[in-house]
Motif scaffolding. Sequence first.
Motif, mmCIF file in Angstrom:
data_model
loop_
_atom_site.group_PDB
_atom_site.id
_atom_site.type_symbol
_atom_site.label_atom_id
_atom_site.label_comp_id
_atom_site.label_asym_id
_atom_site.label_seq_id
_atom_site.Cartn_x
_atom_site.Cartn_y
_atom_site.Cartn_z
ATOM 1 N N SER A 27 1.069 -0.936 -0.079
ATOM 2 C CA SER A 27 -0.147 0.138 0.033
ATOM 3 C C SER A 27 0.780 1.114 0.059
ATOM 4 N N GLY A 28 0.344 2.507 -0.394
ATOM 5 C CA GLY A 28 1.031 3.472 -0.277
ATOM 6 C C GLY A 28 1.414 4.298 -1.491
ATOM 7 N N GLY A 29 1.136 3.464 -2.537
ATOM 8 C CA GLY A 29 1.337 4.175 -3.889
ATOM 9 C C GLY A 29 0.389 5.467 -4.111
ATOM 10 N N ALA A 30 1.105 6.410 -4.901
ATOM 11 C CA ALA A 30 0.135 7.409 -5.272
ATOM 12 C C ALA A 30 0.929 8.200 -6.421
ATOM 13 N N SER A 31 -0.076 9.305 -6.877
ATOM 14 C CA SER A 31 0.662 10.183 -7.781
ATOM 15 C C SER A 31 1.177 11.229 -7.318
ATOM 16 N N VAL A 32 2.417 11.599 -7.488
ATOM 17 C CA VAL A 32 3.012 13.038 -6.833
ATOM 18 C C VAL A 32 3.924 13.546 -7.703
ATOM 19 N N GLN A 33 4.431 14.959 -7.339
ATOM 20 C CA GLN A 33 5.057 15.648 -8.188
ATOM 21 C C GLN A 33 6.583 15.402 -7.900
ATOM 22 N N ALA A 34 7.468 15.620 -9.075
ATOM 23 C CA ALA A 34 8.807 15.459 -8.705
ATOM 24 C C ALA A 34 9.303 16.312 -7.587
ATOM 25 N N GLY A 35 10.340 15.612 -6.825
ATOM 26 C CA GLY A 35 10.638 16.455 -5.557
ATOM 27 C C GLY A 35 9.884 15.725 -4.358
ATOM 28 N N GLY A 36 8.824 15.188 -4.480
ATOM 29 C CA GLY A 36 7.972 14.728 -3.540
ATOM 30 C C GLY A 36 8.580 13.476 -2.709
ATOM 31 N N SER A 37 7.656 13.254 -1.894
ATOM 32 C CA SER A 37 8.185 11.857 -0.941
ATOM 33 C C SER A 37 6.934 11.007 -0.857
ATOM 34 N N LEU A 38 7.068 9.665 -0.742
ATOM 35 C CA LEU A 38 5.870 8.694 -0.481
ATOM 36 C C LEU A 38 6.752 7.667 0.487
ATOM 37 N N ARG A 39 5.677 6.762 1.242
ATOM 38 C CA ARG A 39 6.237 6.008 1.980
ATOM 39 C C ARG A 39 5.391 4.436 1.712
ATOM 40 N N LEU A 40 5.971 3.629 0.979
ATOM 41 C CA LEU A 40 5.210 2.454 0.705
ATOM 42 C C LEU A 40 5.312 1.308 2.115
ATOM 43 N N SER A 41 4.121 0.546 2.115
ATOM 44 C CA SER A 41 4.237 -0.207 3.248
ATOM 45 C C SER A 41 4.031 -1.762 2.467
ATOM 46 N N CYS A 42 4.195 -2.822 3.097
ATOM 47 C CA CYS A 42 3.933 -4.051 2.903
ATOM 48 C C CYS A 42 3.886 -5.112 4.074
ATOM 49 N N CYS A 78 6.709 -5.714 -3.385
ATOM 50 C CA CYS A 78 7.151 -6.371 -2.190
ATOM 51 C C CYS A 78 7.369 -7.688 -2.582
ATOM 52 N N ALA A 79 8.625 -8.292 -1.841
ATOM 53 C CA ALA A 79 9.026 -9.634 -2.205
ATOM 54 C C ALA A 79 9.710 -10.286 -1.117
ATOM 55 N N VAL A 80 9.572 -11.459 -0.709
ATOM 56 C CA VAL A 80 10.087 -12.136 0.438
ATOM 57 C C VAL A 80 10.957 -13.188 -0.227
ATOM 58 N N THR A 81 12.176 -13.592 0.167
ATOM 59 C CA THR A 81 12.892 -14.933 -0.163
ATOM 60 C C THR A 81 12.873 -15.820 1.146
ATOM 61 N N ASP A 82 13.250 -17.067 0.876
ATOM 62 C CA ASP A 82 13.213 -17.915 1.948
ATOM 63 C C ASP A 82 14.649 -18.409 2.206
ATOM 64 N N THR A 116 16.895 -4.092 -0.601
ATOM 65 C CA THR A 116 16.544 -5.005 0.174
ATOM 66 C C THR A 116 16.991 -4.996 1.512
ATOM 67 N N ILE A 117 16.423 -5.785 2.543
ATOM 68 C CA ILE A 117 16.712 -5.882 3.953
ATOM 69 C C ILE A 117 17.018 -7.200 4.516
ATOM 70 N N ASP A 166 7.687 -6.548 14.856
ATOM 71 C CA ASP A 166 6.435 -7.329 15.479
ATOM 72 C C ASP A 166 5.254 -7.114 14.476
ATOM 73 N N LYS A 167 5.313 -6.144 13.409
ATOM 74 C CA LYS A 167 3.951 -5.951 12.622
ATOM 75 C C LYS A 167 4.194 -6.543 11.099
ATOM 76 N N ASN A 168 5.188 -7.461 11.172
ATOM 77 C CA ASN A 168 5.647 -8.150 9.928
ATOM 78 C C ASN A 168 5.623 -7.143 8.683
ATOM 79 N N THR A 169 6.041 -6.031 8.743
ATOM 80 C CA THR A 169 6.029 -4.917 7.730
ATOM 81 C C THR A 169 7.307 -4.508 7.222
ATOM 82 N N VAL A 170 7.477 -4.288 6.193
ATOM 83 C CA VAL A 170 8.521 -3.764 5.395
ATOM 84 C C VAL A 170 8.106 -2.224 4.693
ATOM 85 N N TYR A 171 9.101 -1.288 4.834
ATOM 86 C CA TYR A 171 8.654 -0.016 4.649
ATOM 87 C C TYR A 171 9.706 0.415 3.319
ATOM 88 N N LEU A 172 9.104 1.319 2.551
ATOM 89 C CA LEU A 172 10.102 1.969 1.654
ATOM 90 C C LEU A 172 9.854 3.564 1.412
#
Length: 125
Positions: free
Chosen positions: A7-22, A96-100, A51-52, A75-81
């Motif tokens: 979640s978190g995708g959107a339309s923004v102008q250049a120079g702006g910021s976003l935070r994606l969550s998974c 978003c992707a997870v390896t094993d 990647t982390i 503790d929330k099983n969440t990764v952010y970008l």
Amino acid sequence: QLQLVESGGASVQAGGSLRLSCVAYNYNYRSRYSMAWFRQAPGQEREGVATITGYGTTNYADSVKGRFTISTESDKNTVYLQMNNLKPEDTAVYYCAVTDVVGLYSLAPTDYKFWGRGTQVTVSS
């Protein structure tokens, strides 16, 4: 079966910021598997963005170094970008992707087993 929901995708102008969550469902963060963000623009191959590992080691594509930050909230099983200073060339569907594998910090899509459905990021000039 592990499921990933972005979640978190959107339309923004250049120079702006976003935070994606998974959020990773049916996932035990103690597995310490690596989690990653990829993106795919129309007509282009999917590319690794960041990647982390389960121990916090990060790896970034050169094109986003200094602008994007990957992090996890175990503790929330969440990764952010966190994406700052966005550019039009960042426009893509972000996955978003997870390896094993523990300790993997590869940015190659073939190294990742589980995938979300993606969230659209559009950056206008």
